[in-house]
Design an enzyme around this catalytic site. Sequence first.
Site, mmCIF file in Angstrom:
data_model
loop_
_atom_site.group_PDB
_atom_site.id
_atom_site.type_symbol
_atom_site.label_atom_id
_atom_site.label_comp_id
_atom_site.label_asym_id
_atom_site.label_seq_id
_atom_site.Cartn_x
_atom_site.Cartn_y
_atom_site.Cartn_z
ATOM 1 N N SER A 1 36.232 31.442 38.834
ATOM 2 C CA SER A 1 37.076 30.989 40.336
ATOM 3 C C SER A 1 35.831 30.539 41.202
ATOM 4 C CB SER A 1 37.837 32.134 40.584
ATOM 5 O OG SER A 1 38.885 31.750 41.583
ATOM 6 N N HIS B 1 44.637 32.823 35.015
ATOM 7 C CA HIS B 1 43.248 32.815 35.614
ATOM 8 C C HIS B 1 42.594 34.060 35.090
ATOM 9 C CE1 HIS B 1 41.012 31.314 38.920
ATOM 10 N NE2 HIS B 1 40.856 32.437 39.590
#
Length: 552
Positions: free
Chosen positions: A203, A459
């Site tokens: 991320s 994610h």
Amino acid sequence: MYSFKVVSLTLLIFELILSFSNATDGRIVDLPNGQMQGSLIENYYSFTNIRYAEPPVRFEPSKPYESNWEGIQNATGEMLACVQFERFANFTKGQEDCLFLNIFTPQKADNNNLLPVFIYIHGGAFMYGSAAFYSPKIIMEEGNMIVVTINYRLGPLGFLSTEDGAIPGNLGLKDQQLALRWIKKNIHLFGGDPEKILLTGESAGGASVHFHVLQIETENLVSAAAGRSGCALNPWVMQKNPREKTETLAKLLNCPSEGKELKCCLKEKPIDKIYAAVGKMFKFLDNPFNLFGPVVEKENTPGAFMTAEPRRLIQRGEIANIPYMVSMTSEEGAYNAAFFLSKNKNGVEYIDELNERWFELAPYLLFYYDEPCKECKQKLSESLKEMYMGKERISRKSYLKLQKMFSDLIFINGILETIKLHRMFGPRPVYSYIYANPHKYGVGNFFANDLEFEFGATHGDDEALYLPFIPFAQFENATNLTNMKISKYFLKMFETFVSEGIPLFKDTSLPANENNLEPIKYLQIFGEKYCIGPWMSNKTQECQQSETCFSY
């Protein structure tokens, strides 16, 4: 909803306390500054809160830690976090004196048996997170790599910019760079091979990895780089109007807006007041989720980290000559779309509110709110809704279409552009994989506060198989048989990448993207098989006939 987040954080604290309560005396390392003792935890040594920089001065660049000590310094305490605004409970946590790194070594690592090094930069939108949130146990059980996790300044302390010499910005990235220098210089003392260092992150950590790839110096600090679920070209990464955000924060704190005067005022403010003011800058809940991030500094700025846009740096070829991998999951967008399936205090799902306020909220959720043309923003919001939703109402029923929109716009499009630019202008091929193996529990379930909804591979799901996020550890995403196999293949991939420059997944080399006339190729990882093939924008979770597939 918030009570669920508090439970997760409580589990984090409990596991950390349990780990350290079981610690026994560990090895002693002779650093240039003095001796340091870690802990023996199960089958590995842990060294926590190692200073790589002097205690930071607010809004000033960090400086190398050069102080010496006598006796044996204890490196066994609970890992610390940098100060940040807790978005789920509306308070400030962490501390300003936070520039530490943590080192975890298999028992067999020593000066005569140097192991590859796995450096991890944590994510959190440059606003949140900590090195303490990630468990090295899976990598330690395999015993073939040393793990280093680092803290860096977050939010305004790390990324506020006045766009002049007063506070140029990028202090958090400069912290990371200083940590890399420390690791390169000292890791051999812990049994790490300074010639086999892999820089990784997920991320905002993945975007950070990319920023370091765009630094020529990085090729002298690490051997390879692997960024996951984030790159410098994602729309949420770079601040568009940093001066405007800084002035907004100054106004909330009753500070002058000019650079030097503002800096003096902010240095005197209690830290909790600064971060409480940050909490007032969100437009809807915690959106836009990245208020402060990297910036382009003025060319004549002393000690500047970045003086040109990332795309321009790649096009100039001003990047480190090291192997680079950038990867993603198939359903990245659950990171911020899933929240809309949670309920407000009246028991109504936020997704209903999103449907009613789409044209108002979409620019903040999808990061084009800085577009000065109001009519342009309106048209873009309308066209995106038409492209992904058709005539459907935004609702729980159509949620997965919304999630795909968020996946494409916030993560995947930028990653694909990164691959294209690097293979065109970079000195090395670029490698990629997409993780499409859904877990029992992931970030989508966390933000939706819903354990049953099937979000797909979200994610961070890939990361759970080698460096799991501790609050999710109780769901044991890495313990079923298939995931255990994939976990081992991931570790082999990282080991071969840092040692040989070519990543192997099981016995298969990831395809090298180096020819601009061919489609982007990547490894796609499913539950029971993995495939090598070209990128297809509408790919489902099944292998295409044009791909070469393998079973585990």
